[in-house]
Design a protein around this motif. Structure first.
Motif, PDB file in Angstrom:
ATOM      1  N   PHE A  20       0.926  -1.117   0.102  1.00 20.21           N
ATOM      2  CA  PHE A  20      -0.083  -0.061   0.017  1.00 20.21           C
ATOM      3  C   PHE A  20       0.947   1.268  -0.032  1.00 20.21           C
ATOM      4  CE2 PHE A  20      -3.825  -2.230   1.704  1.00 20.21           C
ATOM      5  CZ  PHE A  20      -4.701  -1.678   0.864  1.00 20.21           C
ATOM      6  N   PHE A  21       2.106   1.165   0.615  1.00 15.23           N
ATOM      7  CA  PHE A  21       2.842   2.479   0.614  1.00 15.23           C
ATOM      8  C   PHE A  21       4.248   2.236  -0.216  1.00 15.23           C
ATOM      9  CE2 PHE A  21       1.452   4.672   3.902  1.00 15.23           C
ATOM     10  CZ  PHE A  21       0.192   3.977   4.566  1.00 15.23           C
ATOM     11  N   ARG A  22       4.309   2.972  -1.272  1.00 18.73           N
ATOM     12  CA  ARG A  22       5.459   2.788  -2.175  1.00 18.73           C
ATOM     13  C   ARG A  22       5.929   4.351  -2.224  1.00 18.73           C
ATOM     14  NH1 ARG A  22       5.600  -0.067  -7.583  1.00 18.73           N
ATOM     15  NH2 ARG A  22       6.251  -1.826  -6.362  1.00 18.73           N
ATOM     16  N   VAL A  23       6.846   4.731  -1.535  1.00 21.29           N
ATOM     17  CA  VAL A  23       7.185   6.266  -1.609  1.00 21.29           C
ATOM     18  C   VAL A  23       8.568   6.464  -2.145  1.00 21.29           C
ATOM     19  CG1 VAL A  23       5.909   6.754   0.487  1.00 21.29           C
ATOM     20  CG2 VAL A  23       8.092   5.902   0.722  1.00 21.29           C
ATOM     21  N   GLU A  24       8.792   7.644  -2.530  1.00 21.78           N
ATOM     22  CA  GLU A  24      10.242   8.283  -3.232  1.00 21.78           C
ATOM     23  C   GLU A  24      11.334   7.877  -2.398  1.00 21.78           C
ATOM     24  OE1 GLU A  24      10.069  12.556  -3.713  1.00 21.78           O
ATOM     25  OE2 GLU A  24       8.174  12.329  -2.773  1.00 21.78           O
ATOM     26  N   PRO A  25      12.477   7.831  -2.842  1.00 26.32           N
ATOM     27  CA  PRO A  25      13.537   7.266  -2.105  1.00 26.32           C
ATOM     28  C   PRO A  25      14.353   8.949  -1.854  1.00 26.32           C
ATOM     29  CG  PRO A  25      14.061   7.270  -4.474  1.00 26.32           C
ATOM     30  CD  PRO A  25      12.680   7.589  -4.331  1.00 26.32           C
ATOM     31  N   LEU A  26      13.531   9.313  -0.655  1.00 23.01           N
ATOM     32  CA  LEU A  26      13.828  10.754  -0.472  1.00 23.01           C
ATOM     33  C   LEU A  26      15.422  10.928   0.161  1.00 23.01           C
ATOM     34  CD1 LEU A  26      12.705  13.448   0.136  1.00 23.01           C
ATOM     35  CD2 LEU A  26      12.153  12.909   2.621  1.00 23.01           C
ATOM     36  N   GLY A  27      15.887  10.083   0.841  1.00 19.30           N
ATOM     37  CA  GLY A  27      17.177  10.138   1.275  1.00 19.30           C
ATOM     38  C   GLY A  27      18.216  10.336  -0.108  1.00 19.30           C
ATOM     39  N   LEU A  28      18.057   9.301  -1.227  1.00 23.31           N
ATOM     40  CA  LEU A  28      18.651   9.373  -2.210  1.00 23.31           C
ATOM     41  C   LEU A  28      18.716  10.892  -2.934  1.00 23.31           C
ATOM     42  CD1 LEU A  28      18.351   6.116  -3.692  1.00 23.31           C
ATOM     43  CD2 LEU A  28      20.059   6.815  -2.168  1.00 23.31           C
ATOM     44  N   GLU A  29      17.400  11.447  -2.762  1.00 21.27           N
ATOM     45  CA  GLU A  29      17.108  12.990  -3.543  1.00 21.27           C
ATOM     46  C   GLU A  29      18.014  13.999  -2.797  1.00 21.27           C
ATOM     47  OE1 GLU A  29      13.059  13.446  -3.439  1.00 21.27           O
ATOM     48  OE2 GLU A  29      12.648  11.278  -4.293  1.00 21.27           O
ATOM     49  N   TYR A  30      17.970  13.683  -1.394  1.00 17.94           N
ATOM     50  CA  TYR A  30      18.879  14.734  -0.710  1.00 17.94           C
ATOM     51  C   TYR A  30      20.231  14.629  -1.041  1.00 17.94           C
ATOM     52  CZ  TYR A  30      15.552  16.228   2.443  1.00 17.94           C
ATOM     53  OH  TYR A  30      14.219  16.895   3.256  1.00 17.94           O
ATOM     54  N   ILE A  31      20.771  13.360  -1.028  1.00 17.64           N
ATOM     55  CA  ILE A  31      22.213  13.052  -1.512  1.00 17.64           C
ATOM     56  C   ILE A  31      22.406  13.556  -2.836  1.00 17.64           C
ATOM     57  CG2 ILE A  31      23.955  11.402  -1.868  1.00 17.64           C
ATOM     58  CD1 ILE A  31      22.667   9.654   0.198  1.00 17.64           C
ATOM     59  N   GLY A  32      21.362  13.205  -3.791  1.00 21.72           N
ATOM     60  CA  GLY A  32      21.589  13.782  -5.212  1.00 21.72           C
ATOM     61  C   GLY A  32      21.722  15.194  -5.103  1.00 21.72           C
ATOM     62  N   ALA A  33      20.893  16.002  -4.383  1.00 21.16           N
ATOM     63  CA  ALA A  33      21.122  17.242  -4.273  1.00 21.16           C
ATOM     64  C   ALA A  33      22.790  17.940  -3.759  1.00 21.16           C
ATOM     65  CB  ALA A  33      19.826  18.029  -3.390  1.00 21.16           C
ATOM     66  N   ALA A  34      22.905  17.257  -2.942  1.00 19.96           N
ATOM     67  CA  ALA A  34      24.332  17.539  -2.413  1.00 19.96           C
ATOM     68  C   ALA A  34      25.470  17.289  -3.442  1.00 19.96           C
ATOM     69  CB  ALA A  34      24.693  16.845  -0.992  1.00 19.96           C
ATOM     70  N   LEU A  35      25.364  16.174  -4.082  1.00 24.57           N
ATOM     71  CA  LEU A  35      26.265  16.003  -4.828  1.00 24.57           C
ATOM     72  C   LEU A  35      26.305  16.987  -6.204  1.00 24.57           C
ATOM     73  CD1 LEU A  35      26.098  12.004  -5.086  1.00 24.57           C
ATOM     74  CD2 LEU A  35      28.071  13.254  -4.609  1.00 24.57           C
ATOM     75  N   LEU A  36      25.071  17.123  -6.716  1.00 22.47           N
ATOM     76  CA  LEU A  36      24.932  18.250  -7.890  1.00 22.47           C
ATOM     77  C   LEU A  36      25.621  19.245  -7.515  1.00 22.47           C
ATOM     78  CD1 LEU A  36      21.127  17.409  -9.028  1.00 22.47           C
ATOM     79  CD2 LEU A  36      23.530  16.813 -10.310  1.00 22.47           C
ATOM     80  N   ALA A  37      25.076  19.713  -6.034  1.00 24.93           N
ATOM     81  CA  ALA A  37      25.739  21.219  -5.652  1.00 24.93           C
ATOM     82  C   ALA A  37      27.249  21.205  -5.564  1.00 24.93           C
ATOM     83  CB  ALA A  37      25.091  21.526  -4.203  1.00 24.93           C
ATOM     84  N   ALA A  38      27.830  20.032  -5.498  1.00 25.31           N
ATOM     85  CA  ALA A  38      29.228  20.077  -5.318  1.00 25.31           C
ATOM     86  C   ALA A  38      30.090  19.615  -6.767  1.00 25.31           C
ATOM     87  CB  ALA A  38      29.741  18.715  -4.362  1.00 25.31           C
ATOM     88  N   GLY A  39      28.969  19.788  -7.695  1.00 25.95           N
ATOM     89  CA  GLY A  39      29.470  19.588  -9.335  1.00 25.95           C
ATOM     90  C   GLY A  39      29.672  18.348  -9.657  1.00 25.95           C
ATOM     91  N   TYR A  40      29.074  17.090  -8.883  1.00 20.12           N
ATOM     92  CA  TYR A  40      29.251  15.799  -9.393  1.00 20.12           C
ATOM     93  C   TYR A  40      27.865  15.217 -10.051  1.00 20.12           C
ATOM     94  CZ  TYR A  40      33.237  15.965  -6.318  1.00 20.12           C
ATOM     95  OH  TYR A  40      34.502  16.128  -5.633  1.00 20.12           O
ATOM     96  N   PRO A  41      28.006  14.713 -11.166  1.00 13.98           N
ATOM     97  CA  PRO A  41      26.738  14.427 -12.035  1.00 13.98           C
ATOM     98  C   PRO A  41      26.138  13.119 -11.247  1.00 13.98           C
ATOM     99  CG  PRO A  41      28.676  14.077 -13.404  1.00 13.98           C
ATOM    100  CD  PRO A  41      29.055  14.619 -12.219  1.00 13.98           C
ATOM    101  N   VAL A  42      24.731  13.008 -10.994  1.00 11.23           N
ATOM    102  CA  VAL A  42      24.069  11.989 -10.291  1.00 11.23           C
ATOM    103  C   VAL A  42      22.873  11.359 -11.066  1.00 11.23           C
ATOM    104  CG1 VAL A  42      23.142  13.408  -8.980  1.00 11.23           C
ATOM    105  CG2 VAL A  42      23.543  11.167  -8.205  1.00 11.23           C
ATOM    106  N   THR A  43      22.761  10.235 -11.206  1.00  8.52           N
ATOM    107  CA  THR A  43      21.286   9.626 -11.519  1.00  8.52           C
ATOM    108  C   THR A  43      20.624   8.665 -10.306  1.00  8.52           C
ATOM    109  OG1 THR A  43      22.229   9.299 -13.743  1.00  8.52           O
ATOM    110  CG2 THR A  43      20.253   8.082 -13.108  1.00  8.52           C
ATOM    111  N   VAL A  44      19.503   8.980  -9.901  1.00  4.28           N
ATOM    112  CA  VAL A  44      18.820   8.361  -9.135  1.00  4.28           C
ATOM    113  C   VAL A  44      18.017   7.271  -9.764  1.00  4.28           C
ATOM    114  CG1 VAL A  44      17.210   8.191  -7.087  1.00  4.28           C
ATOM    115  CG2 VAL A  44      18.896   9.880  -7.288  1.00  4.28           C
ATOM    116  N   ALA A  45      18.016   5.982  -9.481  1.00  4.98           N
ATOM    117  CA  ALA A  45      17.031   5.061 -10.162  1.00  4.98           C
ATOM    118  C   ALA A  45      16.490   4.161  -9.162  1.00  4.98           C
ATOM    119  CB  ALA A  45      18.006   4.012 -11.053  1.00  4.98           C
ATOM    120  N   ASP A  46      15.181   3.932  -9.196  1.00  5.02           N
ATOM    121  CA  ASP A  46      14.345   3.450  -8.299  1.00  5.02           C
ATOM    122  C   ASP A  46      14.050   1.927  -8.690  1.00  5.02           C
ATOM    123  OD1 ASP A  46      12.490   2.412  -6.599  1.00  5.02           O
ATOM    124  OD2 ASP A  46      11.468   4.389  -6.190  1.00  5.02           O
ATOM    125  N   LEU A  47      14.508   0.722  -8.151  1.00  3.81           N
ATOM    126  CA  LEU A  47      14.537  -0.392  -8.796  1.00  3.81           C
ATOM    127  C   LEU A  47      13.308  -0.978  -8.706  1.00  3.81           C
ATOM    128  CD1 LEU A  47      18.163  -1.625  -8.359  1.00  3.81           C
ATOM    129  CD2 LEU A  47      17.121  -0.506 -10.237  1.00  3.81           C
TER     130      LEU A  47
END
Ligand code: B12
Length: 489
Positions: A20-47
């Motif tokens: 009943f509960f399938r939610v977005e990988p919020l932790g990875l979105e935070y890490i993604g934002a941190a990597l992008l801000a530091a200039g590192y390209p990132v992809t998040v994939a939800d398997l």
């Protein structure tokens, strides 16, 4: 220098509310934002959606692959995911992080994995990316369990827990392609929002307070308001303990109101005594959504039961919280714990409590020693070699007092008393009527899956497959809801 962040498919959603509960990988979105801000390209994939890990690795040719491990029940699946990644990218650096990985990393110390993140990821992953890019020693990256030629070593911790105000808003665009697949019960799509991290309480079954040392960090009001305002119409708040700080909660409600935030649905998780102590906070939040639900850890039907798990609240709090919340038109989803050591009387007591207070909107889980808790440390030697998927709070980890067959008959009967039983008070048709026709296949599929929880045989089949012989009945365990003959804890 690509980084690929993976949310694996836990693969063990046979029981419980997972479907009943399938939610977005919020932790990875935070890490993604941190990597992008530091200039590192990132992809998040939800398997949990297609394609799988191999396709993502081929598509992004990552130097670093981060795999998220929230729940102990996922450990085996994480290693399988790492194996798949390793086959597709033999030279990638594979790091695992997330609550279960950080609070109990031992099962992940595996040849296929290069490091385990022992803290929140927003500071650690950019530091790792920098070290790998510049060829710096990885032993200088903080908060890691690191595989070296001399075995696994622990690097220095972060100087202090990351302040949530140093963290950027989640890079939600990285998973936007999956948005329509994120859902909670009748609400689809759903957004996950975090306003604070941690919990100061000390319930024996919970690994969160033990991991964060009973601390709670709050994000600034401005950041939370921005996040709420820009997220969609149905919100699941990920906070371990919502309304933890009544003054801040009042200010936040006022700031959201001022910004004109009004949602179709909000779901939060909190404690009964927070509700009873601060009715004005509840009143201030209620106008912010059309429907507003609360996940309430009711846990037990008696004071001795609550005491047995160091809940530090009483049944009168439970009853009063439910009354007050209902008066303010909140929806209550309770959760109760069921114990290996229970006899017939304890099940009956729970059923009576549920019926007396109309708590059919409830979930029932088996009190499970989760890695990262003292409860687990005290018992782990006696439950060797259980598959990690059995730590989903719907399996038995040792022989229960009533014997497995009788225990599961009563456990299934407990679930039958919930609104998820489509042969009970709320029929499949009642459910279907609550959603748009486009969502009928979804709701029918998850309800169909959920009916398994009302069938003792479904549990027994799983139980028989447990690879370890179950040890002798556990006597009194720390964390257990048990009473002696005189009813004393
Ligand atoms: C959302 C949530 C869920 C959701 C969705 C989970 C999902 N599969 O998508 C639902 C409701 C379905 C759920 C279900 C369950 N859950 Co849950 N869940 C949570 C919750 C409340 C929030 C997680 C979250 O998004 N936090 C917000 C983000 C920002 O934080 P984060 O994900 O932890 O990410 C940060 C770090 O962990 C780290 N990090 C994360 N991933 C990675 C990856 C890398 C590479 C790195 C470096 C770092 C890193 O960096 C991130 C940023 O700082 C947590 C509580 C918690 N504090 O973790 C419980 C929690 C994880 N769940 C828990 C449990 C027990 C369950 C259930 C078994 C409960 C049940 N009654 O059935 C089920 C199991 C479901 C299943 N079969 O898979 C326990 C796990 C305990 C344990 N040791 O295993 C927790 C800790 C709650 C608790 N208080 O005990 N859950």
């Amino acid at each position: 220098m690509n980084t690929l962040l993976l949310r694996p498919d836990p693969g063990h959603e046979k029981f419980g509310l997972g479907p009943f509960f399938r939610v977005e990988p919020l932790g990875l979105e935070y890490i993604g934002a941190a990597l992008l801000a530091a200039g590192y390209p990132v992809t998040v994939a939800d398997l949990r959606f297609r394609p799988g890990a191999t396709a993502w690795v081929r598509r992004t040719t990552p130097r670093i692959v981060g795999i998220s491990c929230l729940h102990a029940l996922e450990y085996d699946r994480i290693i399988a995911t790492a194996a798949e990644v390793r086959r597709a990218a033999p030279n990638a650096f594979i790091i695992v992080g997330g609550h279960a990985a950080a609070s109990y990393p031992a099962p992940l110390e595996h040849d296929l994995i290069d490091a385990i993140c022992l803290d929140d990821g927003e500071e650690v992953l950019p530091a790792l990316a920098k070290a790998i890019k510049k060829g710096l020693p990885l032993t200088e990256v903080p908060a890691l369990r690191l595989k070296t030629d001399h075995g696994w070593v622990t690097t220095q911790p972060l100087p202090e827990r990351t302040s949530l105000d140093l963290i950027r808003l989640p890079a939600r665009h990285l998973v936007e392609r999956h948005r329509s697949g994120y859902h909670c019960l009748l609400f689809k799509p759903v957004w996950l929002v975090e306003t604070a991290r941690g919990c100061p309480h000390r319930c024996s079954f919970c690994s969160v307070w033990q991991f964060y040392g009973r601390t709670c960090r709050e994000r600034s009001l401005a950041a939370v308001v921005e996040d709420f305002a820009t997220a969609g119409d149905s919100i699941f708040v990920a906070d371990d303990l919502f309304w933890y700080d009544p003054e801040r909660s009042m200010e936040l409600a006022a700031a959201l109101k001022k910004r004109g935030v009004f949602k179709r649905w909000i779901l939060v998780q909190t404690r009964t005594d927070l509700i009873t102590k601060r009715a004005e906070v509840m009143a201030a939040w209620r106008p912010l959504a059309k429907d507003f639900d609360i996940f309430l850890g009711l846990e037990a039907a008696s004071d001795s039961g609550l005491e047995g798990i160091t809940k530090d609240s009483e049944v009168t709090d439970s009853v009063e919280a439910v009354r007050l919340a209902r008066e303010l038109r909140y929806g209550i989803n309770g959760n109760f714990l069921v114990d290996h050591n229970w006899g017939e009387a304890e099940f009956q007591e729970l059923w009576d409590f549920v019926a007396r207070h109309g708590l059919q909107r409830a979930g029932f889980t088996v009190l499970t020693p989760l890695p990262g808790t003292e409860f687990y440390e005290g018992i782990k030697a006696r439950i060797p070699d259980q598959p990690w998927s059995n730590f989903d709070m719907h399996h038995l980890l040792w022989e229960p007092k009533l014997g497995a067959q009788r225990f599961f008959e009563l456990y299934a009967e407990t679930w039958k008393r919930s609104i998820l039983n489509t042969s009970g008070e709320k029929s499949l048709l009642d459910w279907v009527r609550q959603v748009k026709p486009s969502q009928w296949p979804y709701i029918i599929r998850v309800l169909w899956q959920t009916q398994r929880m009302m069938k003792p045989d479904a549990y027994m089949t799983e139980h028989a497959l447990s690879r370890a012989p179950l040890p002798e009945p556990a006597a009194r365990q720390p964390g257990a809801i048990v009473r002696d003959e005189g009813g004393q804890p």
